[in-house]
Design an enzyme around this catalytic site. Structure first.
Site, PDB file in Angstrom:
ATOM      1  N   LEU A 126       0.837  -1.208   0.000  1.00 48.56           N
ATOM      2  CA  LEU A 126       0.000   0.000   0.000  1.00 48.56           C
ATOM      3  C   LEU A 126       0.873   1.260   0.000  1.00 48.56           C
ATOM      4  O   LEU A 126       0.472   2.317   0.479  1.00 48.56           O
ATOM      5  CB  LEU A 126      -0.948  -0.012   1.214  1.00 48.56           C
ATOM      6  N   SER A 129       6.466   2.817   1.364  1.00 44.04           N
ATOM      7  CA  SER A 129       7.742   3.451   1.028  1.00 44.04           C
ATOM      8  C   SER A 129       7.518   4.864   0.475  1.00 44.04           C
ATOM      9  O   SER A 129       8.193   5.808   0.886  1.00 44.04           O
ATOM     10  CB  SER A 129       8.541   2.591   0.048  1.00 44.04           C
ATOM     11  N   GLU A 161      13.277   6.763  -4.581  1.00 43.37           N
ATOM     12  CA  GLU A 161      12.955   5.324  -4.590  1.00 43.37           C
ATOM     13  C   GLU A 161      13.904   4.590  -5.550  1.00 43.37           C
ATOM     14  O   GLU A 161      14.421   3.521  -5.229  1.00 43.37           O
ATOM     15  CB  GLU A 161      11.490   5.131  -5.006  1.00 43.37           C
ATOM     16  N   ASP A 173       2.815   5.963  -7.310  1.00 45.42           N
ATOM     17  CA  ASP A 173       2.704   5.933  -5.847  1.00 45.42           C
ATOM     18  C   ASP A 173       3.057   7.280  -5.224  1.00 45.42           C
ATOM     19  O   ASP A 173       2.313   7.816  -4.392  1.00 45.42           O
ATOM     20  CB  ASP A 173       3.611   4.837  -5.266  1.00 45.42           C
ATOM     21  N   TYR A 222       9.652  -7.177 -10.837  1.00 45.37           N
ATOM     22  CA  TYR A 222       9.183  -5.858 -11.286  1.00 45.37           C
ATOM     23  C   TYR A 222      10.116  -5.306 -12.371  1.00 45.37           C
ATOM     24  O   TYR A 222       9.667  -4.873 -13.438  1.00 45.37           O
ATOM     25  CB  TYR A 222       9.120  -4.901 -10.080  1.00 45.37           C
TER      26      TYR A 222
HETATM   27  C1  GLA Z   1       4.397  -0.444  -7.806  1.00 47.54           C
HETATM   28  C2  GLA Z   1       5.169   0.745  -8.383  1.00 47.54           C
HETATM   29  C3  GLA Z   1       4.257   1.640  -9.210  1.00 47.54           C
HETATM   30  C4  GLA Z   1       3.455   0.843 -10.228  1.00 47.54           C
HETATM   31  C5  GLA Z   1       2.800  -0.367  -9.576  1.00 47.54           C
HETATM   32  C6  GLA Z   1       2.134  -1.257 -10.583  1.00 47.54           C
HETATM   33  O1  GLA Z   1       3.466   0.008  -6.867  1.00 47.54           O
HETATM   34  O2  GLA Z   1       5.762   1.505  -7.355  1.00 47.54           O
HETATM   35  O3  GLA Z   1       5.024   2.644  -9.842  1.00 47.54           O
HETATM   36  O4  GLA Z   1       4.261   0.474 -11.310  1.00 47.54           O
HETATM   37  O5  GLA Z   1       3.738  -1.140  -8.845  1.00 47.54           O
HETATM   38  O6  GLA Z   1       1.071  -0.603 -11.175  1.00 47.54           O
END
Ligand code: GLA
Length: 387
Positions: A126, A129, A161, A173, A222
């Site tokens: 959520l 960070s 980040e 985010d 990721y």
């Molecule tokens: C993480 C990343 C975001 C986004 C989501 C997937 O939360 O921090 O930038 O890429 O994954 O939508």
């Protein structure tokens, strides 16, 4: 923890007479538009009630000292006049990163004593960070008597980040944490970094359920997905040099290129281009109050994340499948990067209590864990909330 309790704890640690300021920095949940932000696409997040709160006070030297109530014996300390680098404890990298980026921007900063408390679980998907990065920045700016608009602040925290947490995240985010608006979700165009606020009616409730899943490969996966998207972009650029990102490619173009792309790249690209369409359609359906159609788009998003993008796990799939069988649920999907974390569901307000109880019982019977769950309104982004 209340701000009074946090203030007491602050004085116990740091002493002195002057009151600290408090900065609230929320978590986020993304309603739809997943893994689209780093493809210049569209996302639809909102800031949520769980948050981090920082009690912060200026020092008269160049030191930054931060403590977290979650890691009481692991304080972070560094000097503003020395180069700021990553280090231990790892949680401190969010603080170090945010301060380093402000410093690199030339913002005149002052030293800080800081105590951080969470109602947002770290590692729960959520955006704890981003909440730490944006919250730290807001505290440092306020103590120095400086201001910065939320959108440039979000970009700065995204860089923190990347460079201090080592996660090549998109811009979603940090943007929603910095620039969220109470009562509204945000349709964000990640190419132009332009938010459009969308009111959320009282006739629908957002419910978050934690899958309690852990996945140690998440970070590597990721970065891998980002690379796979770049492979797709490289192909489409050869065909059309105007293509900069998957944002510029249509589902029809992806379908036509299935053979040339190969199965894996094809499916990654198909997720991104169809997810952009779903995100925009969702915004329209929500505006029209058509929650049934909006909910169907959420289920379709989940299926695409599961089958084409392969970022779901069995716990998340189970929560979404279960939600579909329960009364009063319009739609449900995994939210955030995937592999662990939460689902987000749109639920009729009158059905929320029963939905949360039922899904917890059914999940517990299957996985033996009681999933953390809560209903939340959309809140404001990070800011000073008083002394
Ligand atoms: C993480 C990343 C975001 C986004 C989501 C997937 O939360 O921090 O930038 O890429 O994954 O939508």
């Amino acid at each position: 923890m209340t701000t009074d309790a946090l203030k007491d704890a602050f004085f116990k640690i740091y002493g002195g007479d002057a009151d600290p300021i408090f900065v609230r920095s929320p978590g986020r949940v993304n309603l739809i538009g997943e893994h689209t932000d780093y493809n210049d696409g569209f996302v639809f997040p909102m800031a949520i009630e769980p948050h981090v709160i920082l009690a912060a006070r200026a020092r008269d030297d160049d030191k930054v000292i931060a403590r977290s109530t979650l890691f009481p014996d692991k304080p972070v300390q560094f000097s503003l006049t020395q180069p700021i680098t990553t280090g231990k404890p790892a949680w401190g990298n969010y603080v170090r990163g945010a301060v380093a980026m402000l410093k690199a921007k030339g913002v005149p900063l002052v030293g800080m004593d800081c105590l951080i408390a969470n109602t947002l679980p770290p590692g729960g998907g959520l955006s704890s960070s981003a909440a730490m990065e944006v919250g730290t920045s807001r505290a440092m700016l306020a103590l120095a008597g400086e201001t910065m608009d939320s959108l440039p602040l979000a970009l700065l925290c995204q860089k923190a980040e990347h460079e201090f947490a080592g996660v090549p995240c998109g811009v979603m985010d940090q943007t929603i944490v910095a620039a969220g608006k109470a009562g509204h979700a945000m349709l964000l165009d990640c190419r132009t970094h332009t938010p459009t606020y969308a009111p959320l009616g009282d006739d629908v409730t957002v419910v978050v359920v934690n899958s309690m899943a852990k996945h140690s490969l998440a970070d590597g996966e990721y970065a891998k997905r980002r690379k796979e998207c770049e492979t797709g972009v490289a192909y489409f650029q050869k065909v059309d040099p105007k293509v900069i990102a998957l944002r510029d490619v249509t589902p029809a173009q992806v379908n036509a290129a299935e053979k040339a792309l190969g199965d894996l790249t094809f499916r990654r690209c198909r997720h991104v281009v169809t997810e952009n369409e779903r995100c925009l359609a969702f915004a329209e359906k929500l505006k029209a109050g058509d929650y049934t159609a909006a909910g169907e788009l959420m289920y379709a998003s989940h299926a695409s994340l599961k089958d084409d993008y392969e970022v779901s796990v069995k716990e998340l799939d189970f929560l979404v499948d279960t939600a579909r069988t329960l009364d009063g649920v319009y739609g449900s999907r995994m939210t955030g990067g995937g592999f662990c974390g939460c689902t987000v569901s749109l639920v009729k307000p009158a059905a929320v209590e029963k939905f949360m109880a039922d899904i917890a019982n059914i999940f517990q019977a299957k996985f033996g864990k009681d999933p953390v769950r809560f209903a939340t309104k959309a809140t404001d982004g990070a800011g000073v909330i008083g002394t």
